[in-house]
Enzyme design. Sequence first.
Site, PDB file in Angstrom:
ATOM      1  N   CYS A  71     -23.926  -0.464 -11.408  1.00 31.18           N
ATOM      2  CA  CYS A  71     -22.695  -0.340 -12.194  1.00 31.18           C
ATOM      3  C   CYS A  71     -22.660  -1.429 -13.266  1.00 31.18           C
ATOM      4  O   CYS A  71     -22.763  -2.618 -12.941  1.00 31.18           O
ATOM      5  CB  CYS A  71     -21.490  -0.464 -11.261  1.00 31.18           C
ATOM      6  SG  CYS A  71     -19.926  -0.467 -12.168  1.00 31.18           S
ATOM      7  N   CYS A  77     -15.600  -6.354 -12.798  1.00 32.21           N
ATOM      8  CA  CYS A  77     -14.518  -5.494 -12.287  1.00 32.21           C
ATOM      9  C   CYS A  77     -13.978  -6.056 -10.966  1.00 32.21           C
ATOM     10  O   CYS A  77     -14.737  -6.558 -10.142  1.00 32.21           O
ATOM     11  CB  CYS A  77     -15.079  -4.082 -12.078  1.00 32.21           C
ATOM     12  SG  CYS A  77     -13.896  -2.938 -11.378  1.00 32.21           S
ATOM     13  N   CYS A  80     -15.280  -3.934  -6.860  1.00 34.85           N
ATOM     14  CA  CYS A  80     -16.354  -4.230  -5.888  1.00 34.85           C
ATOM     15  C   CYS A  80     -16.723  -5.705  -6.004  1.00 34.85           C
ATOM     16  O   CYS A  80     -16.855  -6.210  -7.110  1.00 34.85           O
ATOM     17  CB  CYS A  80     -17.613  -3.431  -6.212  1.00 34.85           C
ATOM     18  SG  CYS A  80     -17.414  -1.652  -6.082  1.00 34.85           S
ATOM     19  N   CYS A 154     -17.143   5.309 -12.124  1.00 37.02           N
ATOM     20  CA  CYS A 154     -16.979   4.308 -11.069  1.00 37.02           C
ATOM     21  C   CYS A 154     -17.856   4.810  -9.933  1.00 37.02           C
ATOM     22  O   CYS A 154     -17.521   5.797  -9.276  1.00 37.02           O
ATOM     23  CB  CYS A 154     -15.521   4.214 -10.627  1.00 37.02           C
ATOM     24  SG  CYS A 154     -15.338   3.223  -9.131  1.00 37.02           S
ATOM     25  N   GLN A 209      -6.856   7.345   4.447  1.00 36.00           N
ATOM     26  CA  GLN A 209      -8.196   6.757   4.576  1.00 36.00           C
ATOM     27  C   GLN A 209      -8.995   7.122   3.336  1.00 36.00           C
ATOM     28  O   GLN A 209      -9.047   8.291   2.961  1.00 36.00           O
ATOM     29  CB  GLN A 209      -8.884   7.282   5.844  1.00 36.00           C
ATOM     30  CG  GLN A 209      -8.170   6.905   7.137  1.00 36.00           C
ATOM     31  CD  GLN A 209      -8.343   5.429   7.514  1.00 36.00           C
ATOM     32  OE1 GLN A 209      -9.113   4.694   6.896  1.00 36.00           O
ATOM     33  NE2 GLN A 209      -7.599   4.995   8.513  1.00 36.00           N
ATOM     34  N   TYR A 238       1.888   2.777  13.378  1.00 34.35           N
ATOM     35  CA  TYR A 238       1.370   2.741  11.995  1.00 34.35           C
ATOM     36  C   TYR A 238       0.586   4.039  11.770  1.00 34.35           C
ATOM     37  O   TYR A 238      -0.595   4.021  11.431  1.00 34.35           O
ATOM     38  CB  TYR A 238       0.469   1.525  11.761  1.00 34.35           C
ATOM     39  CG  TYR A 238       1.088   0.198  12.122  1.00 34.35           C
ATOM     40  CD1 TYR A 238       1.864  -0.492  11.202  1.00 34.35           C
ATOM     41  CD2 TYR A 238       0.888  -0.377  13.386  1.00 34.35           C
ATOM     42  CE1 TYR A 238       2.435  -1.723  11.527  1.00 34.35           C
ATOM     43  CE2 TYR A 238       1.453  -1.599  13.723  1.00 34.35           C
ATOM     44  CZ  TYR A 238       2.222  -2.263  12.798  1.00 34.35           C
ATOM     45  OH  TYR A 238       2.762  -3.486  13.123  1.00 34.35           O
ATOM     46  N   GLU A 261       5.896   5.364  11.770  1.00 34.97           N
ATOM     47  CA  GLU A 261       5.418   5.052  10.418  1.00 34.97           C
ATOM     48  C   GLU A 261       6.624   4.720   9.539  1.00 34.97           C
ATOM     49  O   GLU A 261       7.682   5.344   9.643  1.00 34.97           O
ATOM     50  CB  GLU A 261       4.635   6.269   9.871  1.00 34.97           C
ATOM     51  CG  GLU A 261       4.378   6.287   8.382  1.00 34.97           C
ATOM     52  CD  GLU A 261       3.545   5.109   7.860  1.00 34.97           C
ATOM     53  OE1 GLU A 261       2.536   4.768   8.477  1.00 34.97           O
ATOM     54  OE2 GLU A 261       3.941   4.532   6.825  1.00 34.97           O
ATOM     55  N   ASP A 304      -2.814   0.962  14.237  1.00 37.51           N
ATOM     56  CA  ASP A 304      -3.683   0.847  13.058  1.00 37.51           C
ATOM     57  C   ASP A 304      -2.879   0.191  11.934  1.00 37.51           C
ATOM     58  O   ASP A 304      -2.519   0.843  10.953  1.00 37.51           O
ATOM     59  CB  ASP A 304      -4.145   2.273  12.666  1.00 37.51           C
ATOM     60  CG  ASP A 304      -5.074   2.281  11.463  1.00 37.51           C
ATOM     61  OD1 ASP A 304      -5.594   1.221  11.088  1.00 37.51           O
ATOM     62  OD2 ASP A 304      -5.276   3.391  10.898  1.00 37.51           O
ATOM     63  N   CYS A 331      -8.106  -3.273   9.612  1.00 43.13           N
ATOM     64  CA  CYS A 331      -8.840  -3.370   8.348  1.00 43.13           C
ATOM     65  C   CYS A 331      -8.914  -4.823   7.884  1.00 43.13           C
ATOM     66  O   CYS A 331      -9.271  -5.077   6.736  1.00 43.13           O
ATOM     67  CB  CYS A 331      -8.229  -2.457   7.282  1.00 43.13           C
ATOM     68  SG  CYS A 331      -6.485  -2.748   7.033  1.00 43.13           S
TER      69      CYS A 331
HETATM   70  C1  LIG Z   1      -3.945   1.128   7.797  1.00 41.56           C
HETATM   71  S1  LIG Z   1      -2.698   2.306   7.513  1.00 41.56           S
HETATM   72  C2  LIG Z   1      -3.024   3.443   8.806  1.00 41.56           C
HETATM   73  C3  LIG Z   1      -2.434   4.817   8.651  1.00 41.56           C
HETATM   74  C4  LIG Z   1      -2.996   5.901   9.574  1.00 41.56           C
HETATM   75  N1  LIG Z   1      -3.227   5.424  10.908  1.00 41.56           N
HETATM   76  C5  LIG Z   1      -4.271   6.495   8.994  1.00 41.56           C
HETATM   77  O1  LIG Z   1      -5.343   6.342   9.590  1.00 41.56           O
HETATM   78  O2  LIG Z   1      -4.184   7.169   7.942  1.00 41.56           O
HETATM   79  C6  LIG Z   1      -1.266   1.461   7.971  1.00 41.56           C
HETATM   80  C7  LIG Z   1       0.007   2.259   7.888  1.00 41.56           C
HETATM   81  O3  LIG Z   1       1.084   1.444   8.343  1.00 41.56           O
HETATM   82  C8  LIG Z   1       2.230   1.707   7.567  1.00 41.56           C
HETATM   83  N2  LIG Z   1       3.068   0.522   7.728  1.00 41.56           N
HETATM   84  C9  LIG Z   1       2.989  -0.658   7.087  1.00 41.56           C
HETATM   85  N3  LIG Z   1       3.868  -1.538   7.585  1.00 41.56           N
HETATM   86  C10 LIG Z   1       4.541  -0.909   8.573  1.00 41.56           C
HETATM   87  C11 LIG Z   1       5.565  -1.290   9.487  1.00 41.56           C
HETATM   88  N4  LIG Z   1       6.073  -2.536   9.459  1.00 41.56           N
HETATM   89  N5  LIG Z   1       6.008  -0.387  10.370  1.00 41.56           N
HETATM   90  C12 LIG Z   1       5.497   0.875  10.394  1.00 41.56           C
HETATM   91  N6  LIG Z   1       4.506   1.295   9.576  1.00 41.56           N
HETATM   92  C13 LIG Z   1       4.032   0.416   8.671  1.00 41.56           C
HETATM   93  C14 LIG Z   1       1.684   1.975   6.188  1.00 41.56           C
HETATM   94  O4  LIG Z   1       2.601   2.752   5.420  1.00 41.56           O
HETATM   95  C15 LIG Z   1       0.398   2.715   6.501  1.00 41.56           C
HETATM   96  O5  LIG Z   1       0.620   4.092   6.536  1.00 41.56           O
END
Ligand SMILES: C[S@@+](CC[C@H](N)C(=O)[O-])C[C@H]1O[C@@H](n2cnc3c(N)ncnc32)[C@H](O)[C@@H]1O
Length: 381
Positions: A71, A77, A80, A154, A209, A238, A261, A304, A331
């Site tokens: 790239c 940029c 990355c 990209c 994702q 989450y 969520e 998550d 993550c």
């Molecule tokens: C890493 S993502 C995971 C989403 C889902 N598990 C996926 O694999 O698509 C984290 C998620 O947590 C939500 N989030 C962030 N802070 C939060 C909170 N305090 N309470 C509930 N959800 C939250 C975000 O909107 C996001 O959708």
Amino acid sequence: MIVNSRIPVKIEKMAIGGAGIARHDGLVIFVPLATPEDELLVEITTAKKNFAEARIVEVLKPGPARRTPDCPVALVCGGCNWQQITEDEQRKQKEALVLETIKKFNPELNFDYLPLQPSPRVFRYRNRIQPKFHNGRFGFFARNSHEIVEIDDCPITEEVLTKKFPEVRQWAADKKSRELLRLEMYISENEEVRYGLITDEDDGIGFSQVNRFQNPHLLETTLNWAGDTEFPQVFDLYAGAGNFTFPLMQKYKSAKVTAVELNPKLVERGRGQNKDKRLSYFMSDVESYMRRATIQKQDLVVLDPPRAGASEYIMRALAAAEPQKIIYISCHPVSLARDLKWFFAWAQKLGKKFRLERVQTFEMFPQTDHVETIAELRVDS
Ligand SMILES: C[S@@+](CC[C@H](N)C(=O)[O-])C[C@H]1O[C@@H](n2cnc3c(N)ncnc32)[C@H](O)[C@@H]1O
């Protein structure tokens, strides 16, 4: 260490955040865009009491994994930060970093550490991006700056999206705005390319994702690790739009499933996908939800969280509820390691016995220092 001074250094390894680490007179120096074993002439850009930051002036002797990125804007940029490192080395570094970080916070924990799961694609894997447009320039922010790096392509983004760059650039130009425009482009569930503006009132489609080639492996591992026992209740904290919720519902056919969520758009999408009476989709902050959650000993919890991780309160509440299994998808290795520390400290205080069964890293974001990790916690009987 004096700002603007130039010194030769050798890079030991990569650090969380993506810079290479060198040492000089016992002080750690972080060098962005470095590669392990590089011998570099660097210029100090920031000098603090315990560490310094530096920029590369010259690569005196490249490390064995250094390469010239394909790239043309990879080194400027902000997207990355590891394109100068071969993929094999990127994986090696991520695997080592996650283990080192968990151990640093939890030196006493013993667990199975499985080999990193490589991404099926190392380029052309992103299905959602947020380019910018200002003063006729279309591209991404430069590293540590709000200057736009112009792009025609990209290479980490799926081609169906990059092919639309000319159309999106024109669409943004037609707005005739003097302001910086924040855009979002993504591939929808029915494979259509969508794009729009991100504004103060509309923050885009919300989390999904970004690597749909690796996501099935993440799901498969989560379901495998969750095991074949039927759980009375399954909690997906989450939950986003239900990436884990729906496969969990399919696997545990008699379980009562709860998704939690915060983002209303994702909750709406999740609710719209499935009207099964077994499913409750709560729009709530996870911490608030945990104050009234009814997690029992026979249940499964999947969580998550975003990069910031969960919280001490959440980890304490999980330890207290003592579900038979917890799968934590992360993550950010630092927030995972910190949350595990909180979890085990509270488990001990509350007299609950858990073990960290296994951990595996997933290459979800090749060409960057970002990494996904799955950890399985279970009651130690
Ligand atoms: C890493 S993502 C995971 C989403 C889902 N598990 C996926 O694999 O698509 C984290 C998620 O947590 C939500 N989030 C962030 N802070 C939060 C909170 N305090 N309470 C509930 N959800 C939250 C975000 O909107 C996001 O959708």
